[in-house]
Design a protein around this motif. Structure first.
Motif, short mmCIF file in Angstrom:
data_model
loop_
_atom_site.label_atom_id
_atom_site.label_comp_id
_atom_site.label_asym_id
_atom_site.label_seq_id
_atom_site.Cartn_x
_atom_site.Cartn_y
_atom_site.Cartn_z
N SER A 187 0.83 -1.21 0.00
CA SER A 187 0.00 0.00 0.00
C SER A 187 0.86 1.25 0.00
CB SER A 187 -0.92 -0.01 1.22
OG SER A 187 -1.75 -1.14 1.24
N GLY A 188 1.93 1.23 0.81
CA GLY A 188 2.77 2.41 0.89
C GLY A 188 3.46 2.73 -0.43
N VAL A 189 4.01 1.71 -1.08
CA VAL A 189 4.68 1.93 -2.36
C VAL A 189 3.68 2.40 -3.41
CG1 VAL A 189 5.90 0.79 -4.25
CG2 VAL A 189 6.54 0.30 -1.87
N ALA A 190 2.48 1.84 -3.42
CA ALA A 190 1.47 2.24 -4.41
C ALA A 190 1.07 3.70 -4.22
CB ALA A 190 0.25 1.33 -4.28
N LYS A 195 2.60 9.74 -6.01
CA LYS A 195 3.06 11.07 -5.61
C LYS A 195 4.55 11.25 -5.90
CE LYS A 195 -0.20 11.02 -1.71
NZ LYS A 195 -1.11 12.06 -2.22
N ARG A 196 5.07 10.42 -6.82
CA ARG A 196 6.51 10.40 -7.06
C ARG A 196 7.04 11.69 -7.65
NH1 ARG A 196 3.97 7.39 -10.86
NH2 ARG A 196 4.41 7.79 -13.07
N GLU A 197 6.17 12.54 -8.20
CA GLU A 197 6.64 13.80 -8.77
C GLU A 197 7.09 14.78 -7.70
OE1 GLU A 197 3.60 15.32 -11.26
OE2 GLU A 197 3.74 13.71 -12.75
N GLN A 198 6.66 14.54 -6.46
CA GLN A 198 7.10 15.39 -5.36
C GLN A 198 8.49 14.96 -4.92
OE1 GLN A 198 4.15 15.65 -2.24
NE2 GLN A 198 2.45 15.35 -3.67
N GLY A 199 9.38 15.92 -4.84
CA GLY A 199 10.78 15.62 -4.56
C GLY A 199 10.99 14.87 -3.25
N TRP A 200 10.27 15.23 -2.20
CA TRP A 200 10.50 14.60 -0.90
C TRP A 200 10.12 13.12 -0.94
CZ3 TRP A 200 6.75 12.26 2.08
CH2 TRP A 200 5.43 12.50 1.74
#
Length: 224
Positions: A187-190, A195-200
């Motif tokens: 669930s966390g990876v999905a 939201k991978r476009e966010q740098g953090w």
């Protein structure tokens, strides 16, 4: 309900409830499988029967002075469940038991001997759980992501706390945390991938993966 039915059945008409002290399923549930798991089993290192039992040849650990003996057809085998006590020379010692599960502490699951059971993936799972908690915003009704945090995250955290402080269990019991750990990581990876476009998010995933790999390398060396 079945436990109450068993306890209400006359002792002479049912097998002895192995592991209990008073031939009771309810006592087995609350004592042997709950309180004793957390606080630890009380072992008699000498193998002698407790006070009040004079005939050691017929003594069983589950038989108390005010309880009738086992029905002949219900006696467990020696050393199994509620069977006769181990001979003094072969009784499991606390030292041997500690070699299997270690000693209670906050880092118990991250160091040998328990680290090999589950913890090789636990750092990444905890980071995923933190990320799910941060990104899951409470709403009414609860969103699926928030429900996942409560179900899988709660299951995982409760299990981790218990196995960190409990005094009586076997190392393979940690298998019961495999399902929540897998669900939290999936669930966390999905969620974070969306939201991978966010740098953090990218940095957090990269550091979590690198830290987990470093921990796995260190752990492998402990058993090398």
């Amino acid at each position: 309900m079945w436990a109450i039915i068993v306890d209400l059945t006359p002792a002479s008409a049912r097998p002895y409830v192995g592991g209990s002290q008073r031939n009771s399923v309810v006592e087995l549930m609350i004592g042997y499988n709950r309180i004793n798991r957390l606080l630890g089993m009380q072992r008699n290192a000498s193998g002698a029967p407790p006070a009040g039992i004079t005939d050691s040849s017929s003594y069983h650990p589950n038989q108390s002075p005010d309880n009738p003996p086992y029905p002949p057809f219900a006696q467990p085998p020696p050393g199994v469940g509620g069977g006769p006590p181990f001979p003094p020379a072969s009784r499991p010692s606390d030292d041997i038991f500690a070699q299997e599960i270690g000693t209670p502490s906050a880092i118990r699951l991250f160091v040998p001997p328990l680290a090999k059971e589950l913890s090789w993936l636990l750092p990444f799972g905890l980071v995923c759980l933190i990320g799910l908690t941060i990104t899951a915003h409470p709403s009414r009704p609860l969103a699926a992501e928030h429900q996942a945090v409560i179900l899988w995250g709660g299951w995982l955290l409760i299990g981790l706390v218990f196995f960190s402080v409990a005094n009586f269990f076997h190392d393979y019991y940690l298998i019961m945390l495999a399902a929540p750990l897998a669900a939290v990581i999936g669930s966390g990876v999905a969620v974070w991938w969306r939201k991978r476009e966010q740098g953090w998010v990218q940095w957090t995933l990269a550091l979590a993966a690198a830290g987990t790999l470093a921990f796995q390398w260190w752990l492998a060396r402990q058993y090398g």
